[in-house]
Design a protein around this motif. Structure first.
Motif, PDB file in Angstrom:
ATOM      1  N   ILE A 112      -5.761  22.633  59.664  1.00 29.45           N
ATOM      2  CA  ILE A 112      -5.209  21.321  59.302  1.00 29.45           C
ATOM      3  C   ILE A 112      -4.061  21.470  58.300  1.00 29.45           C
ATOM      4  CG2 ILE A 112      -5.739  19.143  58.114  1.00 29.45           C
ATOM      5  CD1 ILE A 112      -8.639  19.510  59.287  1.00 29.45           C
ATOM      6  N   LEU A 113      -4.296  22.257  57.254  1.00 31.52           N
ATOM      7  CA  LEU A 113      -3.264  22.426  56.233  1.00 31.52           C
ATOM      8  C   LEU A 113      -2.063  23.194  56.764  1.00 31.52           C
ATOM      9  CD1 LEU A 113      -5.477  23.133  53.069  1.00 31.52           C
ATOM     10  CD2 LEU A 113      -4.505  20.965  53.859  1.00 31.52           C
ATOM     11  N   ALA A 114      -2.314  24.160  57.655  1.00 30.35           N
ATOM     12  CA  ALA A 114      -1.189  24.895  58.271  1.00 30.35           C
ATOM     13  C   ALA A 114      -0.338  23.944  59.110  1.00 30.35           C
ATOM     14  CB  ALA A 114      -1.722  26.027  59.131  1.00 30.35           C
ATOM     15  N   GLU A 115      -0.981  23.059  59.858  1.00 30.01           N
ATOM     16  CA  GLU A 115      -0.258  22.080  60.677  1.00 30.01           C
ATOM     17  C   GLU A 115       0.538  21.128  59.787  1.00 30.01           C
ATOM     18  OE1 GLU A 115       0.838  20.757  64.456  1.00 30.01           O
ATOM     19  OE2 GLU A 115      -0.407  22.471  63.894  1.00 30.01           O
ATOM     20  N   LYS A 116      -0.061  20.717  58.667  1.00 27.56           N
ATOM     21  CA  LYS A 116       0.625  19.822  57.730  1.00 27.56           C
ATOM     22  C   LYS A 116       1.840  20.513  57.125  1.00 27.56           C
ATOM     23  CE  LYS A 116      -0.116  17.458  53.287  1.00 27.56           C
ATOM     24  NZ  LYS A 116       0.826  18.270  52.496  1.00 27.56           N
ATOM     25  N   THR A 117       1.669  21.766  56.720  1.00 25.30           N
ATOM     26  CA  THR A 117       2.770  22.501  56.089  1.00 25.30           C
ATOM     27  C   THR A 117       3.913  22.733  57.070  1.00 25.30           C
ATOM     28  OG1 THR A 117       1.203  23.600  54.606  1.00 25.30           O
ATOM     29  CG2 THR A 117       3.362  24.630  54.883  1.00 25.30           C
ATOM     30  N   ASN A 118       3.566  23.081  58.299  1.00 28.84           N
ATOM     31  CA  ASN A 118       4.593  23.448  59.285  1.00 28.84           C
ATOM     32  C   ASN A 118       5.238  22.246  59.961  1.00 28.84           C
ATOM     33  OD1 ASN A 118       4.053  26.151  58.751  1.00 28.84           O
ATOM     34  ND2 ASN A 118       2.470  26.263  60.358  1.00 28.84           N
ATOM     35  N   ASN A 119       4.459  21.167  60.176  1.00 23.06           N
ATOM     36  CA  ASN A 119       4.970  20.073  61.009  1.00 23.06           C
ATOM     37  C   ASN A 119       4.853  18.695  60.367  1.00 23.06           C
ATOM     38  OD1 ASN A 119       5.527  21.741  63.421  1.00 23.06           O
ATOM     39  ND2 ASN A 119       3.297  22.022  63.411  1.00 23.06           N
ATOM     40  N   GLY A 120       4.421  18.634  59.119  1.00 14.29           N
ATOM     41  CA  GLY A 120       4.382  17.360  58.439  1.00 14.29           C
ATOM     42  C   GLY A 120       2.988  16.775  58.328  1.00 14.29           C
ATOM     43  N   ASN A 121       2.851  15.763  57.465  1.00 14.66           N
ATOM     44  CA  ASN A 121       1.552  15.170  57.151  1.00 14.66           C
ATOM     45  C   ASN A 121       0.885  14.527  58.363  1.00 14.66           C
ATOM     46  OD1 ASN A 121      -0.373  14.230  54.904  1.00 14.66           O
ATOM     47  ND2 ASN A 121       0.079  12.340  55.996  1.00 14.66           N
ATOM     48  N   LYS A 122       1.687  13.823  59.202  1.00 17.08           N
ATOM     49  CA  LYS A 122       1.086  13.136  60.341  1.00 17.08           C
ATOM     50  C   LYS A 122       0.457  14.103  61.327  1.00 17.08           C
ATOM     51  CE  LYS A 122       3.636   8.814  60.116  1.00 17.08           C
ATOM     52  NZ  LYS A 122       4.378   7.785  60.855  1.00 17.08           N
ATOM     53  N   ARG A 123       1.126  15.234  61.552  1.00 18.00           N
ATOM     54  CA  ARG A 123       0.556  16.225  62.468  1.00 18.00           C
ATOM     55  C   ARG A 123      -0.708  16.841  61.870  1.00 18.00           C
ATOM     56  NH1 ARG A 123       4.069  18.241  66.439  1.00 18.00           N
ATOM     57  NH2 ARG A 123       2.325  19.614  67.000  1.00 18.00           N
ATOM     58  N   GLY A 124      -0.699  17.019  60.559  1.00 18.92           N
ATOM     59  CA  GLY A 124      -1.905  17.510  59.891  1.00 18.92           C
ATOM     60  C   GLY A 124      -3.041  16.528  60.001  1.00 18.92           C
ATOM     61  N   ALA A 125      -2.741  15.214  59.844  1.00 24.37           N
ATOM     62  CA  ALA A 125      -3.764  14.180  59.966  1.00 24.37           C
ATOM     63  C   ALA A 125      -4.324  14.130  61.381  1.00 24.37           C
ATOM     64  CB  ALA A 125      -3.169  12.822  59.573  1.00 24.37           C
ATOM     65  N   THR A 126      -3.403  14.270  62.389  1.00 28.08           N
ATOM     66  CA  THR A 126      -3.848  14.282  63.780  1.00 28.08           C
ATOM     67  C   THR A 126      -4.803  15.441  64.040  1.00 28.08           C
ATOM     68  OG1 THR A 126      -1.784  13.266  64.494  1.00 28.08           O
ATOM     69  CG2 THR A 126      -3.067  14.409  66.177  1.00 28.08           C
ATOM     70  N   GLU A 127      -4.468  16.614  63.474  1.00 26.20           N
ATOM     71  CA  GLU A 127      -5.350  17.777  63.621  1.00 26.20           C
ATOM     72  C   GLU A 127      -6.714  17.501  63.006  1.00 26.20           C
ATOM     73  OE1 GLU A 127      -6.204  21.585  65.037  1.00 26.20           O
ATOM     74  OE2 GLU A 127      -4.376  20.414  65.332  1.00 26.20           O
TER      75      GLU A 127
END
Length: 953
Positions: free
Chosen positions: A145-160
């Motif tokens: 989740i945090l890797a997705e947030k760091t790489n692609n933004g908060n919304k993508r992290g939230a989706t994960e």
């Protein structure tokens, strides 16, 4: 070539594939699986390009591909568990949620999916950290989740985060919503909390109403990372399921207690050990549920784990507590039930670890506490638990399983005192909550002894108080119906004539009345003495006399035709013992021939008398009048009749069904009996018991004829009359059975039966109930220091008595006789059978004799009633003496081998020339038998078979 088990596992996985596709996180499972080269990369590529569902589908296909390695299915389940996919592992282990729970969970998943565009605005890192702390996410989840947030933004992290959290076990939704509240996402919290004025959309309602069968799951909606319109979201608001979860607070609906219930609960809410003593039907279990919720809430608020075990003493109570009383906590906490009838009992330690509330039979917990104390794996420790609720806690006395559990507790409590003095860390112990309608007086004849009995129960449970609420007890209309002496009893006279002839034949001179309990005890004692002395004539006659005496008792309780049916069945069994399927000669002695002819000569006369209602007993007439009165005078009558034996319960039920007068006024009866196999009558299974209770609650049945199994604990509501028919035990049973009459204007009636003495016993029980209440009030007035001193004294005494008992057991073990010193003879014909050296033991339970010599001594008969399934063995007929037909035991099928299993009660045991005829359990013998060597025996059979079917050697 695939084994049968492989095919079963493959079919199970394929059947569950739609559901598994929704909940498996393939990326977390892969590190824990050994797959062929390149397969993990293919699955990872599928995940990156097509999403979770496609990756899970490919993973499943790879797993079920043949050929399989040994243990492939277990390896897959373990990979799911270790990879944070416990929900998927539950399905594969057939630990399925209830259809209602599954449907409700599906609705919550859809709710999250529909509101995902708004939920993407959450503070992803803060929410994921909270979810990790609540074990909704794993460390691997948060890393992704945090890797997705760091790489692609908060919304993508939230989706994960959302994609992963919806794959959790049911119960995640309320916790997730609460996390949104405490992380100050007020708008998002209210968004998924729902509004009570709105309705669920048709498509979601249909999904919830549809049975959530695993093989027909709905297609999942992959949560998208793109923003979307919320126009449709306004149509999806509150729903009954969401409201049940707590539409405004994220918790289950708050349990409310009456003033008297809150009064008795208060010390437990402050962490004290207490007994709650309230009448049946006054809400003891509701108080326990409230205390459980507050206990877990407070520990969660403090950041501490909470673990509650609810102990019951009857299997039906497990399901009852799980599906009714404690069901309100399922949305917030993980609740599971385990009993002797449950497959989950083999993984009880894992069940305790995974759940917050575990409802189980006391013996299962004791078994796993013993495992832990003996150093075995998969054990459970008292320190793993934070609250133990003991239902029907008056059973916490010597010899009872509740007491075994609490003895472990008391020993550790007093060890902790020493540890504290030594400035060492004490072992944490759970809080104790006992529930009872009546602690009883333990047979006390004085107030002081009654007080001591109750104090000892308090000491055994380590409670600081016994709480009784100020409740207006509903007064029952009570009555005792005495019997009038029979003017004539020709049926009983014929039976007594037969018994008198047997007395003369065997030269026996009883000093007690025929048809009484004392006579039965006399006959049992004579049979044992004769078996010990080798007097076959007296032994057989005493056995027959005991059965005739039981027939007399039945003729005073139920119909004469039922009593005759009982005697007929006994004689048919005795004659059957003298017949052999292989036409082998079985000796019939002169005494046996005399007994056969005696019944044969009187049978026609008994049959004629049994058909004449003029001579029926007065008790049955009084019962008929009482039932007719109850059903005629009430708009909706519903009642329970308590009787002594299973046979009488079944016979009374049949009598009512066959009587058109009862049918005319709407009586719909059924019997309700226990599940143990201690009597000759076929027991009820747990499923049969559950079905009868369900039909009684719905009104499909309105009259239960029950043994004592229905006295305690079972939730049998809305009864407006209770009848005790010829059976009264102690004051506890009286109070419990009176408590079954919960409806307004209820009645409680005792119907006397000849030689039962129930009228006198009932008066004594009423006196003891008053004595018990006085003793409780006296104890409640104790100064706390005086009370504590008395409790400590009783606890130390109990611990010392336990040490003495264990020391004596060790001494007894040292004195165990050599098997060669033990000889077994047929109980009937006294023929020598075998030495203890010939006996081997299976699973520390079953004694078998596999010697070739023994095979020549017995014959085998089919017995349908014994053909019930076991774990990895089953009974397959009975074995009997080839000389006299006396039953010796059963032929047991164990792991593919037929083995003769002996029942010690059928033998006279000689230990160093001293004879014993009263052994009813193998544990009574001071001898250790060697373990059965399955491999050696199976190898010998295989070598001798030459690939052809052969009989047991």
């Amino acid at each position: 070539m695939a084994s049968d088990n492989d095919e079963i596992y493959e079919r199970r996985i394929e059947c569950l594939r739609p559901r598994l596709q929704q909940i498996i996180k393939a990326d977390e499972v892969l590190p824990h699986l050994q797959l062929e080269s390149g397969r993990k990369e293919q699955i990872t590529q599928k995940l990156n390009t097509e999403g979770y569902k496609s990756a899970a589908d490919l993973l499943i296909s790879v797993v079920v591909e043949r050929p399989h390695t040994v243990g492939w299915f277990g390896a897959f389940v373990n990979a799911l568990i270790h990879g944070g996919n416990a929900h998927a592992a539950d399905y594969l282990q057939l630990n399925l949620p209830d259809p209602e729970v599954e449907a409700e969970n599906d609705y919550y998943v859809q709710l999250i999916q529909l509101f995902s565009p708004s939920l993407q605005d959450m503070k992803t890192e803060e929410v994921s950290t909270r979810c990790l702390a609540q074990r909704l996410l794993t460390n691997a989840d948060q890393e992704k989740i945090l890797a997705e947030k760091t790489n692609n933004g908060n919304k993508r992290g939230a989706t994960e985060l959302l994609n992963r959290i919806v794959k959790c076990r049911p119960g995640w939704f309320s916790e997730f919503r609460e996390i949104l509240r405490v992380t100050e996402h007020k708008h998002l919290y209210e968004l998924i909390g729902g509004s009570p004025e709105c309705k669920k959309p048709k498509n979601v309602a249909a999904a919830e109403e549809k049975p959530a069968e695993s093989c027909q799951s709905e297609e999942p909606m992959e949560i998208s990372g793109t923003e979307g319109s919320q126009n449709d979201a306004t149509d999806l608001s509150g729903c009954p399921a969401a409201e049940a979860a707590g539409a405004t607070g994220g918790d289950p609906e708050e349990i409310s207690l009456r003033d008297y219930q809150m009064e008795v609960a208060r010390p437990a809410l402050e962490g004290e050990n207490i007994i709650i003593c309230l009448p049946t039907g006054s809400g003891k279990t509701r108080v326990a549920v409230y205390i459980t919720q507050k206990h877990l809430d407070s520990r969660r608020a403090e950041g501490k784990p909470g673990k509650v075990v609810v102990l019951v003493n009857k299997i039906p109570l497990v399901e009852q507590h799980f599906s009714t009383e404690f069901s309100s906590l399922k949305l917030k906490y993980k609740v599971e039930r385990v009993s002797g009838d449950s497959e989950l009992k083999i993984s009880f330690a894992n069940i305790v670890e995974r759940n917050d509330i575990i409802i189980c039979t006391a013996q299962i917990l004791e078994n796993y506490l013993e495992r832990a104390s003996s150093g075995e794996d998969e054990g459970v420790k008292l320190s793993d638990l934070t609250l133990i609720i003991i239902d029907e806690c008056h059973h916490t006395q010597k010899g009872e399983v509740y007491n075994h559990i609490m003895m472990r507790y008391l020993k550790q409590k007093h060890k902790n005192k020493r540890l504290i003095k030594e400035q060492k860390q004490p072992v944490p112990l759970p809080q104790i909550l006992g529930l009872t309608a009546s602690p009883g007086v333990g047979g006390a004849k004085t107030l002081n002894k009654a007080e001591e009995h109750i104090l000892r129960i308090c000491a055994n449970l380590d409670v600081s108080k016994i709480m009784t609420g100020s409740i207006d007890k509903k007064e029952l209309r009570k009555s005792i119906l005495p019997i009038e002496p029979r003017k004539e009893d020709p049926f009983g006279c014929v039976v007594k004539t037969i018994m008198t002839a047997i007395h003369e034949h065997a030269r026996l001179f009883p000093t007690c009345d025929l048809g009484s309990q004392n006579y039965e005890q006399w006959a049992v004692q004579k049979e044992r003495e004769a078996a010990k002395d080798g007097d076959q004539t007296v032994r057989v006659c005493a056995e027959y006399l005991r059965r005739y005496n039981e027939g007399l008792i039945l003729s005073n309780t139920i119909r004469m035709c039922d009593a005759l049916s009982f005697l007929n069945k006994f004689h048919e069994e005795q004659i059957k013992k003298k017949t052999s399927q292989d036409e082998q000669n079985i000796e019939i002695t002169e005494t046996e021939r005399f007994l056969f002819n005696l019944f044969k000569d009187k049978k026609e006369e008994l049959e004629k008398l049994a058909k004449d209602p003029t001579y029926e007993n007065d008790s049955l007439s009084k019962l008929r009048t009482k039932i007719l009165q109850e059903f005629s005078s009430r708009q909706e009558a519903r009642g329970i009749i308590f009787t002594k034996t299973r046979h009488s319960a079944m016979s009374l039920s049949q009598w009512i069904e066959e009587n058109p007068k009862f049918a005319d006024i709407g009586v719909k009866p059924s019997y309700f009996i226990g599940g143990g196999d201690q009597s000759d009558t076929k027991p009820m299974t747990a499923a049969e018991q559950k079905d009868v209770l369900k039909r009684f609650k719905t009104g499909e049945l309105n009259l239960l004829i029950a043994t004592t199994v229905a006295e305690e604990g079972l939730d049998i509501k809305a009864c407006n009359f209770v009848i005790r028919y010829g059976h009264v035990t102690n004051e506890i049973a009286m109070i419990q059975s009176q408590g079954r009459g919960r409806a307004e204007d209820s009645t409680y009636t005792v119907v006397d039966v000849k030689n039962s003495g129930v009228a006198e016993k009932e008066y004594v029980n009423e006196y003891r109930e008053k004595m018990m209440n006085k003793a409780i009030q006296k104890i409640k007035k104790y100064d706390q220091s005086v009370y504590n001193k008395q409790i400590t004294e009783f606890q130390i005494q109990a611990i010392m008595e336990e040490r003495v008992r264990q020391a004596n057991q060790k001494k007894k073990a040292v004195k165990d006789e050599n098997p060669s010193a033990v000889k077994f003879s047929c109980r009937n014909c006294t023929k020598y059978i075998c030495s203890g050296e010939d006996i081997e033991i299976i699973e520390n339970m079953h004694r078998v004799n596999v010697t070739p010599q023994f095979r020549n001594l017995f014959i085998q008969r089919e017995n349908v009633s014994l053909q019930e399934r076991r774990l990895d063995y089953e009974t397959n007929g009975v074995i009997a003496c080839s000389g006299c037909g006396q039953t010796w035991g059963s032929m047991m099928l164990y792991r593919g081998i037929e083995l003769p299993c002996l029942h010690v009660k059928n033998f006279v045991v000689d230990i160093n020339t001293k004879k014993y005829s009263n052994c009813t359990r193998w544990i009574d013998l001071p001898v250790k038998f060697p373990d059965f060597d399955y491999i050696e025996h199976a190898s010998l059979m295989a070598q001798g078979s030459d690939d052809e079917d052969t009989e047991w050697p």
